[in-house]
Scaffold this motif. Structure first.
Motif, PDB file in Angstrom:
ATOM      1  N   GLY A  49      -8.577   6.900  -0.390  1.00  0.00           N
ATOM      2  CA  GLY A  49      -8.056   6.822   0.960  1.00  0.00           C
ATOM      3  C   GLY A  49      -8.806   7.701   1.939  1.00  0.00           C
ATOM      4  N   LEU A  50      -8.061   8.300   2.871  1.00  0.00           N
ATOM      5  CA  LEU A  50      -8.644   9.072   3.962  1.00  0.00           C
ATOM      6  C   LEU A  50      -8.454  10.565   3.715  1.00  0.00           C
ATOM      7  N   SER A  51      -9.449  11.331   4.055  1.00  0.00           N
ATOM      8  CA  SER A  51      -9.362  12.777   3.932  1.00  0.00           C
ATOM      9  C   SER A  51      -8.561  13.358   5.083  1.00  0.00           C
ATOM     10  N   GLU A  52      -8.174  14.603   4.930  1.00  0.00           N
ATOM     11  CA  GLU A  52      -7.492  15.326   6.001  1.00  0.00           C
ATOM     12  C   GLU A  52      -8.526  15.738   7.043  1.00  0.00           C
ATOM     13  N   ARG A  58      -5.567  16.192 -13.661  1.00  0.00           N
ATOM     14  CA  ARG A  58      -4.252  15.850 -14.207  1.00  0.00           C
ATOM     15  C   ARG A  58      -3.632  14.663 -13.467  1.00  0.00           C
ATOM     16  N   ILE A  59      -3.793  14.648 -12.160  1.00  0.00           N
ATOM     17  CA  ILE A  59      -3.277  13.526 -11.379  1.00  0.00           C
ATOM     18  C   ILE A  59      -4.057  12.259 -11.698  1.00  0.00           C
ATOM     19  N   ASP A  60      -5.381  12.388 -11.859  1.00  0.00           N
ATOM     20  CA  ASP A  60      -6.205  11.244 -12.283  1.00  0.00           C
ATOM     21  C   ASP A  60      -5.619  10.615 -13.543  1.00  0.00           C
ATOM     22  N   GLN A  61      -5.364  11.446 -14.525  1.00  0.00           N
ATOM     23  CA  GLN A  61      -4.876  10.953 -15.815  1.00  0.00           C
ATOM     24  C   GLN A  61      -3.495  10.335 -15.686  1.00  0.00           C
ATOM     25  N   ALA A  62      -2.611  10.980 -14.920  1.00  0.00           N
ATOM     26  CA  ALA A  62      -1.256  10.463 -14.766  1.00  0.00           C
ATOM     27  C   ALA A  62      -1.253   9.136 -14.013  1.00  0.00           C
ATOM     28  N   LEU A  63      -2.059   9.044 -12.957  1.00  0.00           N
ATOM     29  CA  LEU A  63      -2.130   7.789 -12.198  1.00  0.00           C
ATOM     30  C   LEU A  63      -2.699   6.658 -13.056  1.00  0.00           C
ATOM     31  N   THR A  64      -3.748   6.966 -13.808  1.00  0.00           N
ATOM     32  CA  THR A  64      -4.350   5.947 -14.666  1.00  0.00           C
ATOM     33  C   THR A  64      -3.352   5.461 -15.706  1.00  0.00           C
ATOM     34  N   ASN A 114      -4.843   9.712  -0.602  1.00  0.00           N
ATOM     35  CA  ASN A 114      -5.284  10.397   0.606  1.00  0.00           C
ATOM     36  C   ASN A 114      -5.472  11.889   0.343  1.00  0.00           C
ATOM     37  N   ARG A 115      -6.344  12.510   1.145  1.00  0.00           N
ATOM     38  CA  ARG A 115      -6.526  13.968   1.162  1.00  0.00           C
ATOM     39  C   ARG A 115      -6.925  14.535  -0.198  1.00  0.00           C
ATOM     40  N   THR A 116      -7.739  13.810  -0.942  1.00  0.00           N
ATOM     41  CA  THR A 116      -8.146  14.276  -2.263  1.00  0.00           C
ATOM     42  C   THR A 116      -9.018  15.524  -2.189  1.00  0.00           C
ATOM     43  N   GLY A 117      -9.722  15.712  -1.097  1.00  0.00           N
ATOM     44  CA  GLY A 117     -10.620  16.862  -0.985  1.00  0.00           C
ATOM     45  C   GLY A 117      -9.919  18.199  -0.950  1.00  0.00           C
ATOM     46  N   TYR A 118      -8.600  18.173  -0.738  1.00  0.00           N
ATOM     47  CA  TYR A 118      -7.851  19.423  -0.649  1.00  0.00           C
ATOM     48  C   TYR A 118      -7.101  19.729  -1.947  1.00  0.00           C
ATOM     49  N   THR A 119      -7.455  19.050  -3.016  1.00  0.00           N
ATOM     50  CA  THR A 119      -6.788  19.242  -4.298  1.00  0.00           C
ATOM     51  C   THR A 119      -7.656  20.076  -5.228  1.00  0.00           C
ATOM     52  N   GLU A 120      -7.054  21.066  -5.859  1.00  0.00           N
ATOM     53  CA  GLU A 120      -7.770  21.893  -6.833  1.00  0.00           C
ATOM     54  C   GLU A 120      -8.223  21.030  -8.003  1.00  0.00           C
ATOM     55  N   ALA A 121      -9.409  21.321  -8.546  1.00  0.00           N
ATOM     56  CA  ALA A 121     -10.076  20.413  -9.491  1.00  0.00           C
ATOM     57  C   ALA A 121      -9.238  20.130 -10.729  1.00  0.00           C
ATOM     58  N   ARG A 122      -8.637  21.158 -11.329  1.00  0.00           N
ATOM     59  CA  ARG A 122      -7.853  20.926 -12.544  1.00  0.00           C
ATOM     60  C   ARG A 122      -6.635  20.062 -12.248  1.00  0.00           C
ATOM     61  N   ASN A 123      -5.983  20.343 -11.121  1.00  0.00           N
ATOM     62  CA  ASN A 123      -4.826  19.543 -10.734  1.00  0.00           C
ATOM     63  C   ASN A 123      -5.235  18.098 -10.459  1.00  0.00           C
ATOM     64  N   VAL A 139       0.855  -1.182   0.000  1.00  0.00           N
ATOM     65  CA  VAL A 139       0.000   0.000   0.000  1.00  0.00           C
ATOM     66  C   VAL A 139       0.897   1.240   0.000  1.00  0.00           C
ATOM     67  N   THR A 140       0.753   2.055  -1.025  1.00  0.00           N
ATOM     68  CA  THR A 140       1.530   3.290  -1.141  1.00  0.00           C
ATOM     69  C   THR A 140       0.582   4.477  -1.062  1.00  0.00           C
ATOM     70  N   PRO A 141       0.450   5.093   0.118  1.00  0.00           N
ATOM     71  CA  PRO A 141      -0.415   6.274   0.224  1.00  0.00           C
ATOM     72  C   PRO A 141       0.260   7.482  -0.426  1.00  0.00           C
ATOM     73  N   LEU A 142      -0.528   8.244  -1.163  1.00  0.00           N
ATOM     74  CA  LEU A 142      -0.050   9.473  -1.782  1.00  0.00           C
ATOM     75  C   LEU A 142      -1.046  10.593  -1.508  1.00  0.00           C
ATOM     76  N   ASN A 143      -0.538  11.777  -1.230  1.00  0.00           N
ATOM     77  CA  ASN A 143      -1.395  12.947  -1.303  1.00  0.00           C
ATOM     78  C   ASN A 143      -1.588  13.294  -2.775  1.00  0.00           C
ATOM     79  N   ASP A 144      -2.702  13.923  -3.086  1.00  0.00           N
ATOM     80  CA  ASP A 144      -2.991  14.239  -4.483  1.00  0.00           C
ATOM     81  C   ASP A 144      -2.192  15.457  -4.946  1.00  0.00           C
ATOM     82  N   SER A 145      -0.903  15.240  -5.165  1.00  0.00           N
ATOM     83  CA  SER A 145      -0.049  16.308  -5.686  1.00  0.00           C
ATOM     84  C   SER A 145       1.055  15.677  -6.513  1.00  0.00           C
TER      85      SER A 145
END
Length: 274
Positions: free
Chosen positions: A210-213, A191-197, A179-188, A120-126
């Motif tokens: 994952g879990l929110s902040e 982009r992270i969605d696409q890169a991760l996929t 983790n903490r996806t709720g604190y990520t700006e929508a456009r960013n 399991v590799t937790p990442l913040n959405d950045s």
């Protein structure tokens, strides 16, 4: 042939991704479902997971209550062989062994990561965190190359898949937890969605929510309680109920092999706890 306890390794060479908090809550969630869970904290300096379970044990003694929990140990040596021996000893009586690793490059963390059944590799959405597993083009945000860490896990998964049947180890399931996806700006976030996929298709990891902040996670640490400990937390607000649902979704997304129903019959279920 028995393959021993299922090894869940929470690993990320970058700190601040919610790794220890996620590890503790998953371990307790498994205990709530009747699984026998052991934990090994490989960060002998911070000992966040180990301290969390120490606090939990103290709260149970002080309040004279019994809660589903895990055994806890901390490993502070440098020997990989001694770590393997400890893991084998613990494996005699448990369904799961949960490893929490330091948020830095560490030889012990690399070793247990390559031997995980579920990594399991937790990442913040950045993209700061994304850089751990892949590098993107500055203009298009397309994945340019794998990181060293992703290449390490990719090679370990290939070796595991090619192992002979007598090795008796499971194939590794790699799950990147956002983790903490709720604190990520929508456009960013898009982009992270696409890169991760894109990267997941290259190296074969799965993506889980994952879990929110939330402040509640920091507030619960001194008592060792978790969001699953219904009836022992006082009155909780709507956001805490949402957080419980996030945890249920995460545990379900990990798709972990649970022990036989008979072994879990006397324990409260995750449904009733969450």
């Amino acid at each position: 042939m028995s393959t021993g306890p299922h090894r869940i390794v929470f690993a990320n060479e970058k700190g601040g991704t919610g790794k220890s908090t996620t590890a503790v809550h998953v371990a307790v969630a498994l205990a709530y479902q009747g699984a026998r869970v052991a934990t090994i904290d490989l960060d002998a300096r911070q000992r966040t997971m180990h301290r969390y379970f120490e606090n939990r044990a103290e709260t149970m003694r002080r309040r004279e209550i019994a809660l589903p929990t895990a055994s806890f140990d901390v490993y502070g040596q440098d020997s990989i062989e001694a770590l393997d021996e400890l893991t084998e000893r613990l494996g005699q009586g448990y369904d799961f062994i949960v490893f929490d690793t330091p948020g830095r490059d560490d030889p012990l963390a690399r070793h247990v990561a390559t031997r995980a059944d579920t990594l399991v590799t937790p990442l913040n959405d950045s993209f700061v965190d994304f850089d751990l597993i892949g590098q993107v083009d500055a203009e298009t945000f397309k994945v340019r190359r794998l990181s060293f860490y992703a290449e390490l896990i990719w090679e370990a998964r290939k070796k595991r898949a090619m192992a002979t049947i007598k090795d008796a180890r499971r194939e590794m399931d790699w799950v990147v937890v956002r983790n903490r996806t709720g604190y990520t700006e929508a456009r960013n976030q898009r982009r992270i969605d696409q890169a991760l996929t894109e990267l997941s298709k290259r190296v074969g990891f799965r993506i889980a929510s994952g879990l929110s902040e939330r402040v509640i996670y920091r507030e619960l640490f001194p008592s060792g309680l978790t969001l699953l400990d219904k009836g022992h937390l006082g009155e909780l607000g709507t956001s805490h109920l949402v957080a419980r649902q996030e945890l249920r979704t995460l545990v379900s997304g990990l798709n972990l092999p649970m022990p036989a129903k008979g072994a879990a019959a006397s324990a409260p279920s995750l449904e009733s706890a969450a």
